[in-house]
Design a protein around this motif. Structure first.
Motif, PDB file in Angstrom:
ATOM      1  N   PHE A   1      43.133  -5.825  53.171  1.00  0.00           N
ATOM      2  CA  PHE A   1      43.843  -6.861  52.429  1.00  0.00           C
ATOM      3  C   PHE A   1      44.923  -7.504  53.308  1.00  0.00           C
ATOM      4  O   PHE A   1      45.069  -8.734  53.322  1.00  0.00           O
TER       5      PHE A   1
ATOM      6  N   TRP B   1      44.046  -1.302  51.630  1.00  0.00           N
ATOM      7  CA  TRP B   1      45.235  -2.115  51.898  1.00  0.00           C
ATOM      8  C   TRP B   1      45.192  -2.769  53.271  1.00  0.00           C
ATOM      9  O   TRP B   1      45.596  -3.923  53.435  1.00  0.00           O
TER      10      TRP B   1
ATOM     11  N   TYR C   1      40.439  -4.256  40.745  1.00  0.00           N
ATOM     12  CA  TYR C   1      40.924  -4.755  42.038  1.00  0.00           C
ATOM     13  C   TYR C   1      42.142  -3.971  42.512  1.00  0.00           C
ATOM     14  O   TYR C   1      42.272  -3.683  43.714  1.00  0.00           O
TER      15      TYR C   1
ATOM     16  N   HIS D   1      39.049  -9.512  48.524  1.00  0.00           N
ATOM     17  CA  HIS D   1      40.434  -9.887  48.805  1.00  0.00           C
ATOM     18  C   HIS D   1      40.577 -11.405  48.928  1.00  0.00           C
ATOM     19  O   HIS D   1      41.537 -11.991  48.418  1.00  0.00           O
TER      20      HIS D   1
ATOM     21  N   LEU E   1      42.539  -2.134  45.981  1.00  0.00           N
ATOM     22  CA  LEU E   1      43.641  -2.487  46.875  1.00  0.00           C
ATOM     23  C   LEU E   1      44.350  -1.248  47.401  1.00  0.00           C
ATOM     24  O   LEU E   1      44.804  -1.215  48.554  1.00  0.00           O
TER      25      LEU E   1
END
Length: 759
Positions: free
Chosen positions: A538, A535, A527, A492, A531
């Motif tokens: 991130f 999440w 990616y 990230h 993600l």
């Protein structure tokens, strides 16, 4: 009456134009047959040359009427007009070279091409031309020796194409000189000739190139290995004249690249193709020799290309088969090379690299008087060395079962790499997020940057999967996150630094997606899949970035103040927020930011949205080596799986059309309304605040940075990218099917909206 030189000149002009020759083939062979004698380089008249040049024992062609026995020597008026045997030989070799080139050219008229073929075949059969050209390798005149080698290489390739058996004299010459290393010029010209022939085979578009290369390499398969061992076992520092050794290294390295590339691009399995992988330490040892920096650079770039499997890409013009029998040794050989690289790094390879040196100068190696010399490290070596380590770790971890061993190796080698980079990057990495190393080292080389980012993500995914299998990841989540940041491979952070380096510009991402020159599509898809599952992590990383930007208030305050002053003095309506998006700064990793508020940062309305527009310099037409069509985006697929396929004929043709029309399509005024309607049909990216931005230096930096969060800027960039791709897809201008990619982008947008509006 025409003399010898004039006949050759006339013949050269006709062949250069591809004209059909009308005289008898033997007439032309007479003038093209070079002779090797003790008079090489001596000056002679035309009549004297005619005794030397031509087939031994053959009558001169009646069609030319050149009777040297009855014609007195031609006396030229001045020495400058005297034509030497040396010049005639050069012209003969030039005509032979042009003849073969015309035979290989597609545009040559059929009748003329057949005539040229007959002449060359007669020359090969009756003139023993191979032996004569080999004798010229010993000539003191380097131009003549070079022309002879070039001419011989094309003749060898012609024989391979026409399925003519190679002469025993040539094979014996190569086998004798390559059986062991010597500093003779014969070795250099032998290597150079072999390399030229292999390049011609690579560039050939015919489907039989694999068979042709196999026929050519078979007599030398075992000889190459002996030469490899002999050359790299030299004690370089003990040589008084190292120039010949350096020349041999450069020539052989070029041939090694072609041998290794043939393994990747062609269905050919010879022992000589595995030389580098069977004994990789030999090549790596050259980097530690007390040798010129450019030689080390060539070798380290060669090893990098081997690990990335990118050798020979610029030579293969024909189509590469989509499905070929697997090379059962390739994966094991790649692992052996990766292990050798890591072992060399452990023994101090990075400390032997010549990082600081003279800067490269266009047109020469020295700066002109009065020019300033910009000091700095050799970024080519920095990038290659960094990519070597990160790619070697990825390959090793794919074949490693122990989580503990992987973590130890990662800590060890990434620490070595970051320590190596710290004093070379300004400002130093000591006080910044270690993950910033990747974007800062590779900022000037897009393809290597994305290869490094993809390899770093591969390491992260492999470790995550192994740790999840042992249930150690959930138990030590905070320790795990700290480990990823400390060793500079958090995916990230790396992606956010990449977005910051391009100013969150969706048109740059679109350019990467359209171009086939980088692995961005594969990296981006992997990616986005990560993600979806990660999440929360991130979002946490985004908050860290927001806090560090807030802590850098002095720099941002002064910068905004200068913008405001400039706007007042020049009446330029520049939006500070828009400028913030393109302002690149390096931010410290605040370890104490974990105490920050868990609430997501509030968002601020950006300036009036405009559709993404493509700049002309972002979309220069490029010939794709392969088009990417579809990839697996199913929800139950592995996060690292990306199935890339070759495009069919229709989609490939769309690529050319897209390159011509894409700029006008994306930015047209009509698309603004279309894009607006499209955005209304799906949940919009939230805009939670309409408060105007204050310009007071005491509060502007903090408020701006806190309100415009990294997560919002990232998702907004994705939203603009999604709109641009959709518009191109509707007009059939996107070079491959982007449906799966659009699905991933919509899913990320939905996740973001849900996190912003949990109820």
């Amino acid at each position: 009456m025409k003399d010898f030189f004039e006949v050759l000149e006339e013949l050269y002009k006709k062949v250069l134009l591809g004209a059909t020759l009308e005289n008898d083939n033997q007439d032309y062979v007479f003038y093209l047959n070079p002779a090797f004698s003790e008079q090489d380089g001596s000056t002679a008249t035309f009549s004297e040359c005619s005794h030397t040049f031509g087939l031994q024992g053959q009558h001169q062609p009646s069609s030319v009427n050149l009777a040297t026995s009855s014609v007195a020597p031609v006396h030229l008026k001045s020495p400058s007009q005297m034509i030497s045997a040396h010049e005639i030989k050069l012209l003969q070799l030039t005509v032979i070279k042009v003849l073969v080139t015309r035979i290989l050219a597609v545009e040559t008229e059929f009748r003329a091409k057949e005539k040229y073929k007959e002449i060359i075949k007669i020359l090969l059969e009756s003139a023993d031309i191979d032996s004569k050209l080999i004798c010229m390798f010993q000539n003191q005149d380097k131009l003549l020796a070079h022309m002879a080698a070039n001419c011989l290489a094309l003749l060898l390739y012609f024989q391979l194409k026409e399925k003519i058996t190679l002469s025993n004299s040539w094979i014996a010459f190569c086998q004798k000189n390559l059986s062991e290393y010597s500093e003779s010029n014969k070795v250099l010209y032998c290597l150079w000739t072999l390399t030229v022939v292999m390049k011609e085979i690579f560039k050939d578009t015919c489907s039989q190139k694999t068979e042709i290369l196999k026929q050519f390499l078979t007599p030398f398969d075992s000889v190459f290995e002996g030469f490899y061992n002999s050359l790299f076992s030299q004690h370089f520092e003990s040589h008084q004249d190292t120039s010949k050794t350096v020349n041999s290294l450069i020539c052989f390295l070029e041939m090694l690249e072609l041998l290794t590339a043939s393994r990747i691009h062609l269905e050919l399995h010879c022992t000589c193709q595995r030389i580098v992988f069977l004994k990789p330490s030999c090549v790596l040892d050259v980097i530690t020799w007390p040798i010129q920096a450019f030689v080390k650079r060539k070798f380290i770039i060669f090893v990098k290309k081997c690990l990335l499997r990118k050798l020979g890409e610029d030579l293969c013009r024909g189509s590469v088969p989509s499905f070929r029998p697997p090379d059962c040794h390739l994966e094991g050989d790649m692992l052996a090379l990766a292990d050798a690289v890591l072992q060399a790094v452990a023994l101090g390879l990075l400390r032997t690299l010549s990082i600081h040196g003279k800067p490269s100068c266009f047109g020469g190696g020295e700066l002109q008087p009065g020019c300033e010399q910009v000091a700095g490290p050799d970024h080519v070596i920095l990038r290659a060395a960094s990519l070597l380590i990160i790619k070697s770790l990825e390959i090793k971890f794919q074949n490693c079962a122990s989580v503990t061993e992987m973590q130890v190796d990662l800590q060890r080698f990434m620490s070595e790499l970051l320590t190596f980079l710290k004093p070379l990057l300004q400002p130093s990495l000591q006080s910044h997020n270690p993950c910033a190393w990747l974007s800062r080292v590779f900022i000037e080389q897009d393809d290597d940057m994305l290869e490094a980012a993809k390899a770093s993500m591969g390491i992260y995914l492999t470790l995550t999967r192994k740790c999840e299998a042992t249930e150690s990841l959930t138990q030590e989540k905070e320790l795990w996150n700290h480990h990823t940041h400390e060793n500079g491979y958090n995916p990230h952070c790396i992606f956010l630094f990449f977005l910051k380096s391009v100013g969150f510009d969706s048109t740059v991402l679109l350019d990467f997606l359209i171009s086939s020159e980088t692995c961005f599509l594969e990296y981006f898809v992997r990616y986005l899949k990560l993600l979806q599952k990660d999440w929360d992590e991130f979002f946490t990383v985004c908050k860290y970035f927001d806090v560090t930007e807030s802590n850098d208030s002095i720099t941002i305050c002064g910068w905004i103040a200068s913008l405001i002053q400039d706007r007042r003095s020049h009446q330029v309506g520049l939006c500070p927020l828009a400028a913030l998006g393109s302002h690149r700064t390096v931010h410290t990793w605040a370890s104490g930011a974990s105490d920050a508020s868990s609430k997501p940062p509030t968002q601020v309305v950006m300036s009036k949205e405009t559709p993404a527009t493509l700049q002309a310099n972002h979309l220069s037409p490029r010939q794709a080596s392969q088009s990417l069509v579809d990839y697996d985006s199913s929800d139950d697929s592995d996060v690292e799986s990306t199935d890339l396929c070759l495009a069919n004929g229709e989609q490939t043709s769309l690529y050319q059309e897209a390159m011509q029309k894409i700029q006008d399509t994306v930015g047209t005024s009509g698309d603004k309304k279309e894009h607006s309607l499209e955005l209304q049909s799906r949940p919009p990216v939230p805009k939670e605040s309409t408060t105007p931005v204050s310009v007071d230096c005491a509060i502007a930096p903090e408020s701006i940075v806190s309100e415009v969060g990294m997560s919002y800027r990232t998702v907004k960039c994705f939203d603009e990218l999604q709109g641009a791709i959709s518009r191109l897809q509707k007009k059939n201008l996107f070079p491959y099917n982007p449906t799966a990619l659009l699905k991933l982008l919509k899913q990320i947008e939905a996740i973001y909206n849900k996190s912003m509006n949990p109820l």
